[in-house]
Structures are given as C-alpha cells and as structure tokens.
Design a protein around this motif. Structure first.
Motif, short mmCIF file in Angstrom:
data_model
loop_
_atom_site.label_atom_id
_atom_site.label_comp_id
_atom_site.label_asym_id
_atom_site.label_seq_id
_atom_site.Cartn_x
_atom_site.Cartn_y
_atom_site.Cartn_z
N GLY A 236 0.80 -1.22 0.00
CA GLY A 236 0.00 0.00 0.00
C GLY A 236 0.83 1.26 0.00
N VAL A 237 2.13 1.15 0.25
CA VAL A 237 3.02 2.32 0.25
C VAL A 237 3.41 2.63 -1.19
N ILE A 238 2.95 3.78 -1.69
CA ILE A 238 3.21 4.14 -3.08
C ILE A 238 4.58 4.79 -3.22
N CYS A 239 4.92 5.68 -2.29
CA CYS A 239 6.23 6.32 -2.33
C CYS A 239 6.65 6.74 -0.93
N ASP A 240 7.96 6.80 -0.74
CA ASP A 240 8.56 7.21 0.54
C ASP A 240 9.70 8.16 0.19
N GLN A 241 9.48 9.45 0.43
CA GLN A 241 10.40 10.47 -0.08
C GLN A 241 10.87 11.41 1.02
N ALA A 242 12.07 11.95 0.81
CA ALA A 242 12.53 13.10 1.58
C ALA A 242 12.26 14.33 0.73
N ILE A 243 11.68 15.35 1.33
CA ILE A 243 11.29 16.54 0.57
C ILE A 243 11.80 17.80 1.27
N ALA A 244 11.81 18.89 0.52
CA ALA A 244 12.11 20.21 1.06
C ALA A 244 10.98 21.15 0.66
N ARG A 251 9.42 27.59 3.89
CA ARG A 251 10.81 27.13 3.94
C ARG A 251 11.62 27.90 4.98
N GLN A 252 11.13 29.08 5.36
CA GLN A 252 11.75 29.78 6.48
C GLN A 252 11.29 29.21 7.82
N ASP A 253 10.02 28.84 7.86
CA ASP A 253 9.49 28.27 9.10
C ASP A 253 10.05 26.87 9.36
N TYR A 254 10.26 26.11 8.30
CA TYR A 254 10.78 24.75 8.45
C TYR A 254 11.90 24.55 7.42
N PRO A 255 13.11 24.94 7.75
CA PRO A 255 14.20 24.92 6.76
C PRO A 255 14.82 23.54 6.53
N GLU A 256 14.40 22.53 7.26
CA GLU A 256 15.01 21.21 7.14
C GLU A 256 14.15 20.28 6.28
N HIS A 257 14.69 19.11 6.01
CA HIS A 257 13.97 18.14 5.18
C HIS A 257 12.85 17.49 5.98
N LEU A 258 11.81 17.11 5.26
CA LEU A 258 10.70 16.36 5.82
C LEU A 258 10.58 15.03 5.07
N ARG A 259 9.83 14.13 5.65
CA ARG A 259 9.57 12.85 4.99
C ARG A 259 8.12 12.81 4.56
N ARG A 260 7.89 12.41 3.30
CA ARG A 260 6.54 12.32 2.76
C ARG A 260 6.27 10.87 2.37
N VAL A 261 5.20 10.31 2.92
CA VAL A 261 4.83 8.92 2.63
C VAL A 261 3.44 8.94 2.01
N ARG A 262 3.35 8.40 0.81
CA ARG A 262 2.05 8.29 0.13
C ARG A 262 1.56 6.85 0.26
N PHE A 263 0.35 6.71 0.77
CA PHE A 263 -0.17 5.38 1.10
C PHE A 263 -1.58 5.23 0.56
N LYS A 264 -1.86 4.11 -0.10
CA LYS A 264 -3.20 3.80 -0.58
C LYS A 264 -3.82 2.77 0.35
N GLY A 269 -9.63 2.37 -0.35
CA GLY A 269 -9.18 2.80 -1.67
C GLY A 269 -8.70 4.23 -1.72
N LYS A 270 -8.69 4.93 -0.58
CA LYS A 270 -8.25 6.32 -0.54
C LYS A 270 -6.73 6.39 -0.49
N THR A 271 -6.20 7.46 -1.10
CA THR A 271 -4.76 7.71 -1.06
C THR A 271 -4.49 8.81 -0.05
N LEU A 272 -3.63 8.55 0.91
CA LEU A 272 -3.31 9.48 1.98
C LEU A 272 -1.83 9.84 1.90
N VAL A 273 -1.54 11.11 2.18
CA VAL A 273 -0.15 11.59 2.16
C VAL A 273 0.22 12.04 3.56
#
Length: 389
Positions: A236-244, A251-264, A269-273
């Motif tokens: 069910g995990v569509i993608c697992d990414q590090a994002i900026a 980007r000033q409020d949160y200048p570091e990387h985040l992790r984004r996980v897209r899951f179906k 049947g819903k896709t959640l991020v």
C-alpha cells in the motif's frame, strides 16, 4: 473486605483526598464556606456523572431518596440544588483541573506498559479537539459563531491506555493549531495530528525539542523531492520520499527536510499523504501511527456518550469547566480502578454496573465481572478497551 461500605464510598477511597485538600487550600475553595465544602461538591458531581443525572433537580431528588445513606457517601447534610448551584458557580474550577491532572499522572503510570501493537518503546500521543455546542443566549461568554456558542476540549491522548495527558478547555472559536503553543514537547515522543495542526513554524518547534510528529499533508503544499526510498507497492506504500519545502514562508518556518509517505488504503481505496520528521522508521509504521490517531476520536465519542458533558448544571464559565474536569476525573478514576482491581470488563461495562449499584454494600471486586479479589498489584497488563461492549 469493605462489607459495610457502599460501592460509591469504596470508589471514592481510591482518590487521593490529601492532595485534593491541598488544591482546595491553594485556591481558597473552602474559604468562608459553611455548607457543602469542595470535597462534598466533588462527591455529588461524581455521583451525578456515575448515575447519569440530567439536572440539579434530578440530583437533589435522587439523593433525597437515599437520605439514610448520605453520611456513608461523605455528605454531612441533605443536598439542596440551590446550594450545589452556588458551589458550581463560585468554587474555582482550577481545583478540579489540578486534581484531574493528578489522577491522570497516576493512571499513566499504571498503563505505561500497555501494548500499542507497534514495535515502539516511545510514548505516542494523539492530539485533537472536540466541540461541545451550547446555546448562545444561555452561554454568551462561549464565543463561537454569531448565532451559536460552544466550548472546545483540546486533548492530548496517551495512546497507551487511552489516558488524556493534557486537556485545555477554550472558547469554540480558538483554532486547533493554537493548542500546539500550550504543549511542552517531550523529547522522543510521537505527536500524531490531523492536517488542521499543520503549521510549519510550530512543527519545527517540536522538531527542535527532539519530538517526532506524524500528520497529513495539505493538498496545496509546495515542496520538491530530494530523494526517494525503495517501496513495496503491494503493502500500500506508493512512495517514501525526503522533501524540502518551496514556499517563501514555509521554507523559512521549516528549513530542514521532511519525509513524505504516500499510502493507498486497501480497505477504502483512498490515497493518503503523510508528513513526518521521523526519517528511519519503516513507512508502514508511520502509516500505522496515523491510523492509531482515531483512538482520540473514539475517546471523544465515548466521553460524550457516557459522561455528562453535553448537559450542564450551570451556565457560567466556571460551572461548565468544573463539570468537564470532574467528568474527566471520573473517567480516569474508573480507569485506575479497572487496572488496580485487574478487571477484564470494559469501561462501558464498569460504568453501567456502577450506575445501578452505587448504594449496594459489597466488596468492590465482587460487583464487576472478571474481578480478582486477591490481587492488589498496581502494575498489571490488561488492555484498557473503551468500546468492547
């Protein structure tokens, strides 16, 4: 064996009354009080919660029918609704808020070893709020909308045992995200929230404190991918990414990387991020953490259905807050009794039994199914199940 005591008296014996007396003294609760001190007010309001009383008259009539047993409940005089109404209006609600917090601390220690169903030793909190609707003409102080009044109950729920670790009662118009300003972040703990709490400046404060958060991304989030990790789409995990973040302010409020996980979700049947600052746990664990957030929704549903916080015995802000905090105290007290007596029954079952047996004289353990009268241990492993009917 407590054979001569009513179940209500035995239940009240679980409360730390010495601590309660300190809070009463701190806020001057019994100053110039001739009748109905704060301890008796608490007992009456707890009785009202346990027996589902609907009004002050209802409380008065019910207790007057048991006049011969009032002394054994800890009440020195017959209860008058006017006296109780005055007490609810004038006794500082912070007495009951501090006392509820003391009970919460006790309960959290008892449930500290509960199994979350995840391979995590970290504390996991779910943060959310519920709105309690009020009549604008009767509660004009509870600002919400131009034609409606309400109060909000902001709750941080410890998912080990479903015990609220933090509660803040505010006007209905206070936005949920401001509850983050009231928290003291706990290093290493997880805070699971819906996307109403997405404020990157506040989330960065959690990150700097060493806490982890799991939330859902908003559809208009401006960000770019840094790298992607390999995933198994069959889970069910569509993608697992590090994002900026790319937004000028974000980007000033949160200048570091985040992790984004897209899951179906295979069920709906819903896709959640999901967004998180936890970069090492498996993606499925992040998804499971967010799924457990629904425990706070169940907590709100449960407490609204089974405790008296939708019909209030007073109209002032002090009376409303006092009633809510006493309701929370009763909830936590029953959870403490459940654990200390090693009871298998759900909280729903325990409250239903108590509602019709409070004046019975029998050992407390014998009143409930699954009680172990020989056990005095306070560190046990029963799961607190709010909705096992």
């Amino acid at each position: 064996m407590n054979i001569g005591k009513t179940l209500f008296a035995q239940l009240m014996d679980f409360l730390p009354w010495t601590t309660f007396a300190r809070y009463v003294q701190r806020y001057g609760g019994d100053c110039r009080v001739r009748t109905l001190p704060c301890a008796e007010q608490f007992r009456i309001m707890a009785f009202a919660q346990l027996t589902y009383r609907e009004s002050l008259r209802d409380i008065e009539v019910c207790l007057s029918a048991q006049a011969g047993k009032l002394y054994h409940m800890g009440l020195r005089e017959p209860v008058k609704r006017s006296t109780l109404a005055d007490a609810n209006e004038s006794r500082d609600w912070r007495i009951y808020a501090d006392f509820a917090q003391r009970l919460i601390d006790q309960a959290r220690k008892l449930y500290a070893q509960e199994d979350l169903g995840l391979e995590l030793s970290n504390t996991v909190y779910a943060l959310d709020s519920t709105t309690i609707d009020l009549c604008l003409s009767v509660f004009p102080w509870a600002h919400f909308r131009s034609t409606k009044a309400a109060v909000k109950m902001h709750t941080l729920l410890d998912l080990r045992g479903s015990i609220p670790s933090f509660i803040h009662i505010s006007e209905g118009k206070l936005h949920d995200v401001h509850a983050l300003d009231l928290l003291i972040p706990e290093a290493g703990a997880f805070y699971v929230m819906d996307r109403g709490y997405v404020d990157f400046a506040r989330l960065h404060v959690l990150h700097l404190a060493g806490s982890f958060f799991v939330t859902r991304a908003k559809s208009n989030m401006d960000a770019h991918r840094i790298y992607s990790s390999a995933t198994d789409r069959s889970t069910g995990v569509i993608c697992d990414q590090a994002i900026a973040l790319d937004g000028f302010y974000t980007r000033q409020d949160y200048p570091e990387h985040l992790r984004r996980v897209r899951f179906k979700d295979p069920e709906s049947g819903k896709t959640l991020v999901f967004l998180t600052n936890q970069m090492t746990l498996p993606a499925l664990t992040i998804c499971a953490l967010y799924k457990n957030r629904w425990q706070v929704e169940l907590f709100f549903k449960w407490i609204k259905q089974h405790l008296r916080i939708k019909r209030f015995f007073g109209t002032s802000e002090n009376a409303v807050k006092s009633q809510i905090w006493i309701a929370v105290s009763v909830y936590v007290l029953v959870a403490i009794v459940k654990k200390r007596l090693n009871l298998d029954a759900s909280l729903y079952t325990l409250l239903q039994i108590l509602s019709v047996t409070l004046f019975e004289k029998m050992p407390l353990q014998q009143a409930f199914p699954g009680g172990d009268s020989s056990s005095n241990s306070t560190i046990l492993n029963n799961q607190l199940n709010l909705f096992a009917y």
